[in-house]
Design an enzyme around this catalytic site. Structure first.
Site, PDB file in Angstrom:
ATOM      1  N   GLU A   1      -6.448  -5.729   3.553  1.00 43.87           N
ATOM      2  CA  GLU A   1      -6.549  -6.780   2.533  1.00 43.87           C
ATOM      3  C   GLU A   1      -7.848  -6.691   1.742  1.00 43.87           C
ATOM      4  O   GLU A   1      -8.400  -7.697   1.321  1.00 43.87           O
ATOM      5  CB  GLU A   1      -6.429  -8.166   3.181  1.00 43.87           C
ATOM      6  CG  GLU A   1      -5.030  -8.518   3.619  1.00 43.87           C
ATOM      7  CD  GLU A   1      -4.039  -8.471   2.447  1.00 43.87           C
ATOM      8  OE1 GLU A   1      -4.273  -9.130   1.432  1.00 43.87           O
ATOM      9  OE2 GLU A   1      -3.034  -7.768   2.579  1.00 43.87           O
TER      10      GLU A   1
ATOM     11  N   THR B   1       0.821  -1.210   0.000  1.00 44.99           N
ATOM     12  CA  THR B   1       0.000   0.000   0.000  1.00 44.99           C
ATOM     13  C   THR B   1       0.859   1.265   0.000  1.00 44.99           C
ATOM     14  O   THR B   1       1.911   1.325   0.637  1.00 44.99           O
ATOM     15  CB  THR B   1      -0.929   0.000   1.222  1.00 44.99           C
ATOM     16  OG1 THR B   1      -1.733  -1.178   1.190  1.00 44.99           O
ATOM     17  CG2 THR B   1      -1.826   1.211   1.235  1.00 44.99           C
TER      18      THR B   1
END
Length: 735
Positions: free
Chosen positions: A484, A196
């Site tokens: 996730e 990320t």
């Protein structure tokens, strides 16, 4: 990909010396003895030692008898149900062996620690608990779930073992694994999964970090080209990690090859950042304080060519991009993320179990409101246990039934992973499993977080205290609703599978897996209204969870058909796929929610019906029916079920709640959560709530000295000390 080897030369004295560390502000243990001496911070007189008993008095809350008496009402054997939840007596024994390593450890004071102490205590406890087994014991997925469900202070190592190691196993070549996995297993290197970015999350293809190959140096140059490209929200990277599996865009001769993974060392032998690396913590979060969630900026950092993960492809010294001789299967790449989501389904049940255990026990111990409000001769008249109020019972038992549903769904998912893992060459079932995992991960984490918050509210004002346990569990869990895969993104991914499957069924193929209810759509003239279950004529029909399930399947069918009609309506108007999909998102998400709730219900029932012990089966089938009915009652099923049916199912739910009530404590006892894991004044196994609350209050930082810090500087000059010298004597009027 299993490794058994001897431990390397780790600093094994780390655990033994950790308790005597001289870290500024590091004080993990709070001593209460000073409060039992004269002139202590809260009283001039010594406090009296508390003694739990069955009767209220100055040193006892008088609740010691309540939970033991409740347990005598159970209609089933708790141990038998625990075995069912664990998957059998052997699994229960294994789980207890695994978590026995934390016996004797205490993190009850963690609510009073600063972040430095929390991080240090997480590392200390992890090393002390695991040191004997690191590099020797390779846990299964079930073992990992047992550990997660019984964690006492979560933190940095969740990324190392939950994401970094699986990435090595799934993406690194055999030679690379020989370099890194032994060190990773014994924690002589600590790794994180760095995907990320500050400006990118769900859209992995849009990540901006680059890895450019340099032929002259035979290295990759890792670079963060913009502010938004800084790696962000990386658990464990802020202070602990030594390495990172960095996701970056591979570039060779200005040609883009897409996202690949690179091993990057972050810190040197003194645990300081290497040249070109900016690394730190992102700052205070809502919870999860022992986790150094951090950022990473790479400024033209060079790593060896061999540090690109090469199980499926590599870059030669000359800069040629070469696929592995081993057959590449993109679905296998995807399986790693699917497995992670599956683990989070299981975790949702574990965290919700903590909250529902606390709320159930406390709602029975806590009495509030007279049993007879019209005939109350004394303020000492009997009061009603909070759980005996119908609305409280409904709210708590709704979450208990949801918890059982999630736990059974998580067990089913782990079993499917076993089957998939046994033969990764056959990935025919992966699309179904991936879609199911996406839907269940999204929905279960969302429902668990919402459920934990409602259970916290069920605990009244005390639920606002961190020492209640339930508030802390909620803030430490809630991040998993976005990790996730965000809830909505996950539901839309599941919806894509549903719409695709519906199209396939209409083309004459059989529906896949949990979408059997779509089979009726093979008939081009099918009318959804014709699939409605027969209306119940008596309340007792709604006691039957199989009958309730038929309504769930009908609702899912209608929701999927409705979403498909909307989506294809936009397509027929000439809109492109992505625009049509976005304009149909609300209907698509609703369809995915309906489908996932139905699937959970069906798995729940299958697991219930397979229980051999009749007493356990009887009570769990009632819990399953409550799961089904509460979702209907709290959701908008308008147009599907008429008012007469709503009245019947409402009455059925109330009847079932009354039937389950004597088993309430035993149903949460079956989760088998030790007090050292529960870490709750309200949810203690012994029910001595009030003693625990008072002792916990003494540990407050504000109670460690008196007057308070800042009194002399900011308040003392305002105080009328002459008036305070009167000591409760009526003063002369100044009016």
């Amino acid at each position: 990909n299993r490794f058994c080897y001897q431990k390397g030369t780790i600093l094994h004295n780390m655990a033994s010396s950790s308790s005597s560390q001289n870290i500024p502000g590091y004080n993990p243990n709070i001593d209460l003895e000073k409060f039992y001496k004269p002139n202590n911070p809260v009283s001039l007189d010594p406090l009296r030692k508390l003694k739990p008993s069955n009767n209220q008095n100055e040193v006892s809350g008088g609740t010691a008898h309540i939970l033991p008496n409740e347990r005598k009402k159970a209609t089933f054997d708790v141990e038998t149900l625990t075995n069912v939840l664990d998957g059998g007596p052997k699994n229960s024994a294994r789980r207890r062996w695994i978590i026995s390593t934390t016996e004797g450890h205490n993190c009850d004071d963690k609510f009073y620690w600063d972040r430095n102490t929390k991080l240090a205590e997480h590392i200390r406890l992890f090393m002390e608990v695991h040191d004997e087994f690191l590099g020797k014991f390779i846990p299964t997925r079930e073992d990992g779930a047992f550990m997660s469900d019984n964690s006492m202070i979560t933190g940095s190592f969740i990324n190392h073992f939950g994401l970094f190691l699986p990435t090595l196993l799934g993406q690194a070549s055999g030679e690379q694994q020989s370099w890194w996995i032994p060190r990773a297993f014994n924690c002589s290197m600590v790794g994180v999964y760095a995907q990320t970015e500050l400006g990118h999350g769900s859209n992995v293809r849009g990540l901006r970090t680059t890895a450019t190959y340099n032929r002259e140096t035979k290295t990759f140059e890792l670079h963060t080209p913009s502010l938004q490209a800084i790696k962000w929200w990386v658990s464990g990277i802020g202070k602990v990690a030594t390495h990172a599996a960095v996701y970056a865009q591979l570039i060779i001769d200005d040609k883009e090859y897409g996202i690949h993974i690179f091993m990057v060392q972050l810190r040197d032998e003194n645990h300081r950042p290497l040249p070109g690396i900016e690394i730190g913590d992102v700052g205070p979060k809502l919870g999860d304080d022992a986790n150094d969630t951090g950022f990473l900026r790479l400024n033209h950092v060079h790593i060896p060519r061999e540090h690109m993960f090469a199980k499926w492809q590599e870059v030669t010294e000359d800069g040629e991009y070469v696929k592995s001789e081993r057959k590449t299967n993109s679905k296998v790449h995807y399986a790693t993320m699917v497995f992670a989501r599956g683990g989070m389904i299981k975790a949702a049940g574990g965290w919700l179990a903590r909250a529902v255990t606390i709320a159930t026990r406390y709602s029975i111990v806590r009495s509030q409101g007279f049993v007879q409000t019209k005939n109350t001769p004394s303020y000492k008249s009997p009061e009603r246990a909070v759980l005996d109020y119908q609305m409280q019972n409904y709210r708590v038992m709704k979450q208990l039934s949801l918890c059982y549903a999630i736990k059974f769904s998580g067990n089913w998912m782990l079993q499917r992973f076993k089957e998939l893992n046994s033969d990764l060459d056959d990935t025919s079932a992966l699309p179904e499993i991936a879609a199911t995992a996406a839907g269940l991960k999204g929905l279960c984490s969302f429902l668990a977080a919402n459920g934990m918050e409602d259970l916290r509210k069920c605990c009244g004002g005390h639920g606002f205290l961190l020492s209640s346990g339930i508030a802390a569990h909620f803030v430490n869990y809630v991040w998993q609703t976005t990790a996730e895969g965000d809830y909505v993104v996950m539901m839309l991914q599941s919806a894509r599978f549903l719409i695709k499957n519906l199209k396939s069924v209409r083309a004459g193929k059989e529906p896949i897996g949990p979408t059997a209810y779509l089979k009726k759509c093979k008939n081009p003239n099918f009318d959804p209204l014709s699939a409605s279950p027969a209306l119940a004529s008596d309340v007792s029909e709604y006691y039957n969870p199989r009958y309730i399930l038929e309504w769930y399947k009908y609702r899912s069918l209608v929701a999927v058909l409705s979403a498909d009609k909307k989506f294809n309506g936009f397509i027929s108007q000439g809109l492109d796929f992505d625009t049509a999909w976005n304009k149909s998102a609300i209907s698509l998400v609703n369809a995915a929610i309906a489908h996932s709730l139905t699937f959970m219900f069906e798995i729940f029932l299958e697991q219930c019906e397979s229980i051999e012990d009749e007493a356990c089966k009887e009570v769990i089938l009632k819990v399953a029916a409550v799961y089904g009915l509460t979702n209907i009652i709290d959701s908008n099923w308008e147009g599907l079920i008429n008012n007469e049916q709503v009245q019947l199912l409402n009455q059925a739910c109330c009847d079932l709640l009354d039937d389950i009530r004597p088993n309430a404590v035993s149903l949460v006892d079956a989760f088998d959560i030790p007090d050292r894991v529960l870490q709750s004044c309200l949810g203690r196994h012994d029910g001595n709530v009030y003693e625990a609350l008072f002792e916990a209050s003494l540990k407050s930082q504000l109670n460690q000295q008196d007057p308070f810090v800042g009194y002399e500087k900011f308040l003392e000059g305002r105080i009328d000390k002459a008036y305070l010298l009167s000591k409760n004597i009526i003063p002369d009027s100044k009016l």
